[in-house]
Design an enzyme around this catalytic site. Structure first.
Site, PDB file in Angstrom:
ATOM      1  N   LEU A  39       0.860  -1.180   0.000  1.00  0.00           N
ATOM      2  CA  LEU A  39       0.000   0.000   0.000  1.00  0.00           C
ATOM      3  C   LEU A  39       0.899   1.234   0.000  1.00  0.00           C
ATOM      4  O   LEU A  39       1.995   1.212   0.579  1.00  0.00           O
ATOM      5  CB  LEU A  39      -0.896   0.039   1.246  1.00  0.00           C
ATOM      6  CG  LEU A  39      -1.999  -1.012   1.375  1.00  0.00           C
ATOM      7  CD1 LEU A  39      -2.717  -0.824   2.709  1.00  0.00           C
ATOM      8  CD2 LEU A  39      -2.984  -0.932   0.229  1.00  0.00           C
ATOM      9  N   ASP A  40       0.427   2.314  -0.624  1.00  0.00           N
ATOM     10  CA  ASP A  40       1.160   3.573  -0.560  1.00  0.00           C
ATOM     11  C   ASP A  40       1.333   3.990   0.897  1.00  0.00           C
ATOM     12  O   ASP A  40       0.490   3.684   1.754  1.00  0.00           O
ATOM     13  CB  ASP A  40       0.404   4.688  -1.294  1.00  0.00           C
ATOM     14  CG  ASP A  40       0.389   4.493  -2.800  1.00  0.00           C
ATOM     15  OD1 ASP A  40       1.104   3.608  -3.291  1.00  0.00           O
ATOM     16  OD2 ASP A  40      -0.348   5.239  -3.472  1.00  0.00           O
ATOM     17  N   THR A  41       2.376   4.733   1.162  1.00  0.00           N
ATOM     18  CA  THR A  41       2.638   5.223   2.518  1.00  0.00           C
ATOM     19  C   THR A  41       1.435   5.959   3.096  1.00  0.00           C
ATOM     20  O   THR A  41       1.063   5.753   4.256  1.00  0.00           O
ATOM     21  CB  THR A  41       3.860   6.164   2.506  1.00  0.00           C
ATOM     22  OG1 THR A  41       5.021   5.433   2.111  1.00  0.00           O
ATOM     23  CG2 THR A  41       4.099   6.768   3.890  1.00  0.00           C
ATOM     24  N   THR A  43      -1.720   5.743   2.275  1.00  0.00           N
ATOM     25  CA  THR A  43      -2.980   4.992   2.235  1.00  0.00           C
ATOM     26  C   THR A  43      -3.088   4.131   3.483  1.00  0.00           C
ATOM     27  O   THR A  43      -2.141   3.451   3.871  1.00  0.00           O
ATOM     28  CB  THR A  43      -3.038   4.091   0.989  1.00  0.00           C
ATOM     29  OG1 THR A  43      -2.910   4.900  -0.180  1.00  0.00           O
ATOM     30  CG2 THR A  43      -4.350   3.337   0.925  1.00  0.00           C
TER      31      THR A  43
END
Length: 214
Positions: A39-41, A43
């Site tokens: 997951l993106d940082t 998110t």
């Protein structure tokens, strides 16, 4: 587990805490744990971690064959006119002296996102997103390309004091029996979601391992 916003899944060049820092607390074995996806940082939400090699291979197979079902919640600016739709825009990485970002490009890798409106306010729209492909920053770039950027996106939209309004809402893994996880909205998203009609008193509890905090 329910990953908090602002925590990378693995350490970057600049260092700092990451989800992987907590792996020794999940297992004392040398063979694992492993991240099954990322997951993106910025998110928050559902993140699958394999404690053993066999489930890692099963998770990788599920994501590769798209039998693992992931849905996201996003609060976007303005929003689409229709109630449902699909975005089909190829994406590729573009680098410059200022860094890198993902852009839509005919020469890029195929990327498709299905969306459904769950609620609206005067200026915001609450979307459920299903990513048919798992490209980097896919949800963020696709929403921005449609002129409804995700609230708080510093790269493809406008920063917000409460950060990126993107939640990895649910994850269903095709095991026997199936494993289902549902992550609640983090506190920074709740005001925008409530403005769009979300009711906290009807919120489904999170199923899975405990939250990780930096």
């Amino acid at each position: 587990m329910n990953k908090p916003a602002g925590l990378p899944v693995h350490a970057g060049p600049a260092g700092g805490p990451s989800v992987e820092d907590w792996f020794p607390l999940l297992s004392r074995r040398k063979d694992g744990p492993w991240l099954a996806h990322r997951l993106d940082t910025d998110t928050s939400g559902c993140l699958a971690i394999a404690l053993r090699k066999q489930p890692l291979l099963a998770l990788q197979q599920a994501f590769a064959t798209k039998t693992a079902q992931k849905t996201y919640w996003a609060v976007v600016q303005t929003g689409p006119q229709a109630e449902t739709g699909r975005i089909d825009l190829p994406l590729e990485k573009q680098s410059s002296k200022k860094g890198w970002r993902m852009v839509t490009s005919l020469s890029g890798a195929a990327a498709a996102t299905r969306w459904k409106i769950l609620g609206r306010s005067k200026d915001l729209c609450w979307l459920e997103l299903t990513l048919e492909t798992g490209r980097t920053h896919q949800a963020r770039v696709h929403c921005a390309a449609m002129n409804w950027p995700i609230v708080g996106d510093p790269l493809y939209g406008t920063p917000h004091p409460d950060g990126l309004h993107l939640l990895a809402r649910s994850l269903i893994l095709p095991f026997s029996p199936p494993i289902t996880a549902i992550a609640p909205p983090r506190s920074g998203m709740k005001a925008a979601l409530q403005a769009c009609g979300w009711a906290p008193d009807k919120e489904t509890k999170f199923y899975g391992v405990s939250s990780v905090k930096p």
